[in-house]
Design a protein around this motif. Sequence first.
Motif, short mmCIF file in Angstrom:
data_model
loop_
_atom_site.label_atom_id
_atom_site.label_comp_id
_atom_site.label_asym_id
_atom_site.label_seq_id
_atom_site.Cartn_x
_atom_site.Cartn_y
_atom_site.Cartn_z
N LEU A 7 0.83 -1.20 0.00
CA LEU A 7 0.00 0.00 0.00
C LEU A 7 0.87 1.25 0.00
N ALA A 8 1.94 1.24 0.80
CA ALA A 8 2.84 2.39 0.86
C ALA A 8 3.51 2.63 -0.49
N ARG A 9 3.90 1.55 -1.16
CA ARG A 9 4.52 1.71 -2.47
C ARG A 9 3.54 2.26 -3.49
N SER A 10 2.32 1.80 -3.43
CA SER A 10 1.30 2.32 -4.34
C SER A 10 1.06 3.80 -4.10
N PHE A 11 1.04 4.17 -2.82
CA PHE A 11 0.84 5.58 -2.50
C PHE A 11 2.00 6.43 -3.00
N GLU A 12 3.23 5.96 -2.83
CA GLU A 12 4.39 6.72 -3.28
C GLU A 12 4.34 6.94 -4.78
N GLY A 13 3.80 5.97 -5.51
CA GLY A 13 3.65 6.15 -6.94
C GLY A 13 2.67 7.25 -7.30
N GLU A 14 1.71 7.51 -6.42
CA GLU A 14 0.71 8.57 -6.65
C GLU A 14 1.11 9.90 -6.05
N ASP A 34 1.56 18.98 3.55
CA ASP A 34 0.71 18.64 4.69
C ASP A 34 -0.55 17.90 4.22
N ALA A 35 -1.14 18.39 3.12
CA ALA A 35 -2.37 17.77 2.61
C ALA A 35 -2.09 16.35 2.12
N VAL A 36 -0.97 16.16 1.45
CA VAL A 36 -0.62 14.82 0.96
C VAL A 36 -0.35 13.88 2.13
N GLN A 37 0.34 14.37 3.15
CA GLN A 37 0.62 13.54 4.32
C GLN A 37 -0.68 13.14 5.02
N GLU A 38 -1.62 14.07 5.14
CA GLU A 38 -2.91 13.75 5.75
C GLU A 38 -3.65 12.70 4.91
N THR A 39 -3.51 12.79 3.60
CA THR A 39 -4.14 11.80 2.72
C THR A 39 -3.56 10.41 2.97
N TRP A 40 -2.22 10.34 3.14
CA TRP A 40 -1.59 9.06 3.44
C TRP A 40 -2.08 8.50 4.78
N LEU A 41 -2.21 9.36 5.78
CA LEU A 41 -2.66 8.90 7.09
C LEU A 41 -4.08 8.31 6.99
N ARG A 42 -4.91 8.97 6.20
CA ARG A 42 -6.28 8.45 6.06
C ARG A 42 -6.28 7.12 5.30
N GLY A 48 -6.51 0.21 2.88
CA GLY A 48 -6.65 0.05 1.44
C GLY A 48 -7.71 -0.94 1.03
N GLU A 49 -8.43 -1.50 1.98
CA GLU A 49 -9.45 -2.49 1.65
C GLU A 49 -10.70 -1.81 1.10
N GLU A 50 -11.34 -2.51 0.20
CA GLU A 50 -12.61 -2.07 -0.40
C GLU A 50 -12.46 -0.76 -1.16
N ILE A 51 -11.24 -0.44 -1.65
CA ILE A 51 -11.03 0.71 -2.52
C ILE A 51 -10.93 0.20 -3.95
N ASP A 52 -11.91 0.54 -4.76
CA ASP A 52 -11.94 0.02 -6.13
C ASP A 52 -10.85 0.63 -6.99
N SER A 53 -10.69 1.96 -6.89
CA SER A 53 -9.68 2.66 -7.69
C SER A 53 -8.87 3.54 -6.76
N LEU A 54 -7.63 3.15 -6.48
CA LEU A 54 -6.80 3.92 -5.55
C LEU A 54 -6.55 5.34 -6.05
N PRO A 55 -6.18 5.59 -7.33
CA PRO A 55 -5.97 6.97 -7.78
C PRO A 55 -7.19 7.86 -7.57
N ALA A 56 -8.38 7.34 -7.91
CA ALA A 56 -9.60 8.13 -7.75
C ALA A 56 -9.88 8.40 -6.28
#
Length: 292
Positions: A7-14, A34-42, A48-56
């Motif tokens: 999940l962390a690697r996928s996030f770093e790609g985005e 700060d906004a990106v870091q908050e997004t990662w925390l969420r 990452g479960e039940e997320i159909d499209s991670l980028p969206a």
Amino acid sequence: MSDEVALARSFEGERPRLRSVAFRMLGSAAEADDAVQETWLRLSRTGGEEIDSLPAWLTTVVARVCLNMLRTRGTRGEAPLDDTLTEPADEAAGADPEHEAVLAESVGLAMLVVLDTLAPAERVAFVLHDMFAVPFEEIARMTERTPVAARQLASRARRRVRGAERAGREAEVARQRHLVEAFLAASRGGDLDALVAVLDPDVVLHADRAAGPTPEPVDVRGRQRVASGASAAAARVVFTEPALLDGTVGLVMAPAGRLRLVLAFTFAGGVISGIDVIADPERLRDVRIEVL
């Protein structure tokens, strides 16, 4: 490989795309981080479960985080301008001013200044749709509006950003822009001869009390004196680019996308005949700024 590492690697790609979205919404590299870091925390809290499209999903979350930050910024009011016109607003907070400048250049300082005048929901709708092609249906969910209302938000913002149609004035605007860009380049380069070449012999520069080094307004007459002053102030023209000021080409100085100062020019006989340096916050609020 654990699910958390994947999940962390996928996030770093985005991350680069999310930072780009956040910077355009917030106009500040530090706040975008700060906004990106908050997004990662969420994201990490969901697993990452039940997320159909991670980028969206990530785009939706970072947009909502930015929207909340913009609303909070409007509620608490802008921080007062400091006395130094050349220091980026986020430098004291630890942001890298060189990196901030690169980001600002990628968007355009005038664009950041105009975006800063939009209501939070307008800014989010315009950035997501016009810059990142996010459908209005998704924007509607982020802003808690209908798709029609989201489209209207983006349309209002687009009119503010682009201004009224300038049909029939393109040639005049192009001539003004050529002179202003030559003035800016010569100022940055300390080229007195090039500065003199774009100034009227009787050019007058007026700087209000908030712009000058003295507590009183400053008036300078004559192209040699104006050119010398512009050359000496070359270090102060960072974070500066051309824009339309009340329909005429001028210069905006906007560290971290926050308007600090404008140079409003008048033109006559193919040269610059007057320069009004405006830094007073009340006067700046009255200047209509449009993107060239």
